[in-house]
Design an enzyme around this catalytic site. Structure first.
Site, PDB file in Angstrom:
ATOM      1  N   HIS A 106       0.841  -1.204   0.000  1.00  0.00           N
ATOM      2  CA  HIS A 106       0.000   0.000   0.000  1.00  0.00           C
ATOM      3  C   HIS A 106       0.877   1.256   0.000  1.00  0.00           C
ATOM      4  O   HIS A 106       0.583   2.239  -0.687  1.00  0.00           O
ATOM      5  CB  HIS A 106      -0.875   0.051   1.259  1.00  0.00           C
ATOM      6  CG  HIS A 106      -1.857  -1.067   1.394  1.00  0.00           C
ATOM      7  ND1 HIS A 106      -1.781  -2.006   2.389  1.00  0.00           N
ATOM      8  CD2 HIS A 106      -2.963  -1.386   0.668  1.00  0.00           C
ATOM      9  CE1 HIS A 106      -2.800  -2.862   2.285  1.00  0.00           C
ATOM     10  NE2 HIS A 106      -3.528  -2.511   1.247  1.00  0.00           N
ATOM     11  N   GLN A 117     -17.913  -6.779  -1.215  1.00  0.00           N
ATOM     12  CA  GLN A 117     -17.031  -7.575  -2.062  1.00  0.00           C
ATOM     13  C   GLN A 117     -16.545  -8.854  -1.375  1.00  0.00           C
ATOM     14  O   GLN A 117     -15.808  -9.628  -1.961  1.00  0.00           O
ATOM     15  CB  GLN A 117     -15.835  -6.743  -2.550  1.00  0.00           C
ATOM     16  CG  GLN A 117     -14.785  -6.451  -1.489  1.00  0.00           C
ATOM     17  CD  GLN A 117     -13.736  -5.479  -2.008  1.00  0.00           C
ATOM     18  OE1 GLN A 117     -14.027  -4.302  -2.250  1.00  0.00           O
ATOM     19  NE2 GLN A 117     -12.524  -5.967  -2.207  1.00  0.00           N
ATOM     20  N   GLN A 132      -8.439  -7.586 -10.792  1.00  0.00           N
ATOM     21  CA  GLN A 132      -9.164  -6.407 -10.289  1.00  0.00           C
ATOM     22  C   GLN A 132      -8.745  -5.160 -11.060  1.00  0.00           C
ATOM     23  O   GLN A 132      -9.579  -4.317 -11.425  1.00  0.00           O
ATOM     24  CB  GLN A 132      -8.865  -6.255  -8.803  1.00  0.00           C
ATOM     25  CG  GLN A 132      -9.300  -4.931  -8.205  1.00  0.00           C
ATOM     26  CD  GLN A 132      -9.040  -4.876  -6.710  1.00  0.00           C
ATOM     27  OE1 GLN A 132      -9.724  -5.530  -5.946  1.00  0.00           O
ATOM     28  NE2 GLN A 132      -8.057  -4.103  -6.299  1.00  0.00           N
ATOM     29  N   MET A 179       3.205  -9.093  -0.500  1.00  0.00           N
ATOM     30  CA  MET A 179       2.594  -8.496   0.695  1.00  0.00           C
ATOM     31  C   MET A 179       1.080  -8.457   0.536  1.00  0.00           C
ATOM     32  O   MET A 179       0.567  -8.192  -0.553  1.00  0.00           O
ATOM     33  CB  MET A 179       3.139  -7.097   0.904  1.00  0.00           C
ATOM     34  CG  MET A 179       4.596  -7.156   1.290  1.00  0.00           C
ATOM     35  SD  MET A 179       5.162  -5.636   1.985  1.00  0.00           S
ATOM     36  CE  MET A 179       6.872  -6.076   2.275  1.00  0.00           C
ATOM     37  N   SER A 214      -2.638  -7.840   3.217  1.00  0.00           N
ATOM     38  CA  SER A 214      -3.183  -7.648   4.573  1.00  0.00           C
ATOM     39  C   SER A 214      -3.511  -8.985   5.208  1.00  0.00           C
ATOM     40  O   SER A 214      -3.448  -9.137   6.425  1.00  0.00           O
ATOM     41  CB  SER A 214      -4.445  -6.777   4.517  1.00  0.00           C
ATOM     42  OG  SER A 214      -4.152  -5.553   3.877  1.00  0.00           O
TER      43      SER A 214
HETATM   44  P1  AMP Z   1      -6.428  -3.837  -0.464  1.00  0.00           P
HETATM   45  O1  AMP Z   1      -6.269  -3.043   0.777  1.00  0.00           O
HETATM   46  O2  AMP Z   1      -5.999  -5.270  -0.322  1.00  0.00           O
HETATM   47  O3  AMP Z   1      -7.794  -3.687  -1.105  1.00  0.00           O
HETATM   48  O4  AMP Z   1      -5.400  -3.234  -1.516  1.00  0.00           O
HETATM   49  C1  AMP Z   1      -5.437  -1.856  -1.840  1.00  0.00           C
HETATM   50  C2  AMP Z   1      -4.559  -1.622  -3.034  1.00  0.00           C
HETATM   51  O5  AMP Z   1      -3.216  -2.018  -2.722  1.00  0.00           O
HETATM   52  C3  AMP Z   1      -4.973  -2.454  -4.253  1.00  0.00           C
HETATM   53  O6  AMP Z   1      -4.849  -1.655  -5.414  1.00  0.00           O
HETATM   54  C4  AMP Z   1      -3.987  -3.587  -4.230  1.00  0.00           C
HETATM   55  O7  AMP Z   1      -3.758  -4.152  -5.504  1.00  0.00           O
HETATM   56  C5  AMP Z   1      -2.748  -2.893  -3.718  1.00  0.00           C
HETATM   57  N1  AMP Z   1      -1.819  -3.872  -3.151  1.00  0.00           N
HETATM   58  C6  AMP Z   1      -2.086  -4.813  -2.212  1.00  0.00           C
HETATM   59  N2  AMP Z   1      -1.002  -5.566  -1.972  1.00  0.00           N
HETATM   60  C7  AMP Z   1      -0.004  -5.080  -2.763  1.00  0.00           C
HETATM   61  C8  AMP Z   1       1.359  -5.433  -2.983  1.00  0.00           C
HETATM   62  N3  AMP Z   1       1.944  -6.441  -2.330  1.00  0.00           N
HETATM   63  N4  AMP Z   1       2.070  -4.715  -3.876  1.00  0.00           N
HETATM   64  C9  AMP Z   1       1.480  -3.696  -4.571  1.00  0.00           C
HETATM   65  N5  AMP Z   1       0.203  -3.308  -4.395  1.00  0.00           N
HETATM   66  C10 AMP Z   1      -0.533  -3.994  -3.518  1.00  0.00           C
END
Ligand code: AMP
Length: 284
Positions: free
Chosen positions: A21, A45, A138, A169, A171
């Site tokens: 993030h 979702q 996505q 990485m 969450s």
């Molecule tokens: P999320 O909080 O999982 O919905 O992710 C929010 C944004 O962060 C989305 O656009 C994800 O694709 C991006 N994201 C999550 N993990 C990573 C990662 N390891 N590297 C790059 N972007 C990420």
């Protein structure tokens, strides 16, 4: 700010911020005058109630991390603010949403994503919005809806940020026990095995997918799918890899579902893709 002509960047997240993030936020900081980070765990979702329930929530830490990475505004709306009484509209992208993640998680998953991203874009009205390549399908869904709905926003993709041992990485990594964390290395191992076989000259889709499956076997994970797809459509590639493709996979490690992907390029060196991406750049 918009009236002053400032360039506004939006980074949509569901919180529990990690370096992936933060790479998006830093990228937005480099490219925009104002950086808005949204934090919203979007119930619509989630296809499994238990996944939503245990999704990590750390809003105070997230606020500090986002600010340190360069965010100017943290937008953390309540569920009632995003979906007020009487809410009745949804955004549905056809085609690309029906395969892989869409097939595994059901149509409601991408409908939820498409609807909330459209709403967040309309609420923040950014000039550019930043998304991770980690969630490749996505990203494609969001590019599709932005183009189809003539949304006046650039969609910027940021490469996947990984742990030093190659795990992308996420969450959800915080939910892994120490043993599951070790077994989660099945995912980067599968991507590396296929990349290395491709570099050794193999072009058969079946052989490349088998190498990915074989690499995961010792880790005792439940594989949901492994596929080689066209990057622009997510349609499966049949038989022989001739042009750039994306290797995508999903697996359950205990109760935690993880996804990952890597580009496979038949005409360049792919070796150890999951190591080379440890430091994300802003360009994609
Ligand atoms: P999320 O909080 O999982 O919905 O992710 C929010 C944004 O962060 C989305 O656009 C994800 O694709 C991006 N994201 C999550 N993990 C990573 C990662 N390891 N590297 C790059 N972007 C990420």
């Amino acid at each position: 700010m918009r009236r002053e002509g400032l360039r506004i960047g939006l980074v949509p997240t569901m919180g529990a911020l990690h370096d992936g993030h933060l790479a998006l936020i830093r990228c937005a900081r480099e490219q925009c005058d104002v950086v808005v980070v949204s934090l919203f765990v979007n119930p619509s979702q989630f296809n499994e109630a238990s996944d939503l329930e245990r999704y990590p929530r750390r809003e105070q830490d997230d606020a500090r991390l986002a600010q340190d990475a360069g965010a100017d505004v943290l937008f953390a709306p309540s569920v009632e603010e995003v979906y007020p009484h009487g809410f009745a509209t949804s955004v549905e992208v056809l085609g690309v949403t029906e395969r892989l993640e869409g097939a595994s998680r059901g149509a409601s998953h991408f409908r939820g994503v498409a609807t909330v991203v459209t709403k967040l874009l309309c609420m923040a009205l950014p000039d550019v919005a930043f998304f991770g390549q980690k969630d490749a399908q996505q990203l494609l869904v969001i590019r599709r809806l932005a183009a189809d709905l003539n949304l006046p926003v650039d969609i910027h993709a940021v490469p996947t940020v990984r742990e030093p041992d190659g795990l992308a990485m996420s969450s959800r990594n915080a939910l892994l026990s120490p043993d599951e964390r070790r077994r989660a290395l099945a995912l980067p191992a599968a991507l590396d095995a296929a990349s290395e076989l491709l570099d050794a000259g193999e072009r058969s889709v079946e052989a490349l997918l088998e190498a990915a499956h074989e690499a995961m076997r010792p880790f005792d994970v439940h594989v949901e799918y492994v596929a080689l797809v066209h990057p622009a459509t997510f349609e499966p590639i049949e038989q022989t890899l001739e042009a750039d493709a994306l290797l995508v996979l999903a697996a359950r490690v205990g109760a935690v579902r993880l996804i990952d992907n890597t580009p496979l390029r038949p005409n360049s060196i792919n070796k150890k893709n999951t190591q080379g991406e440890a430091i994300a750049t802003c360009s994609a």
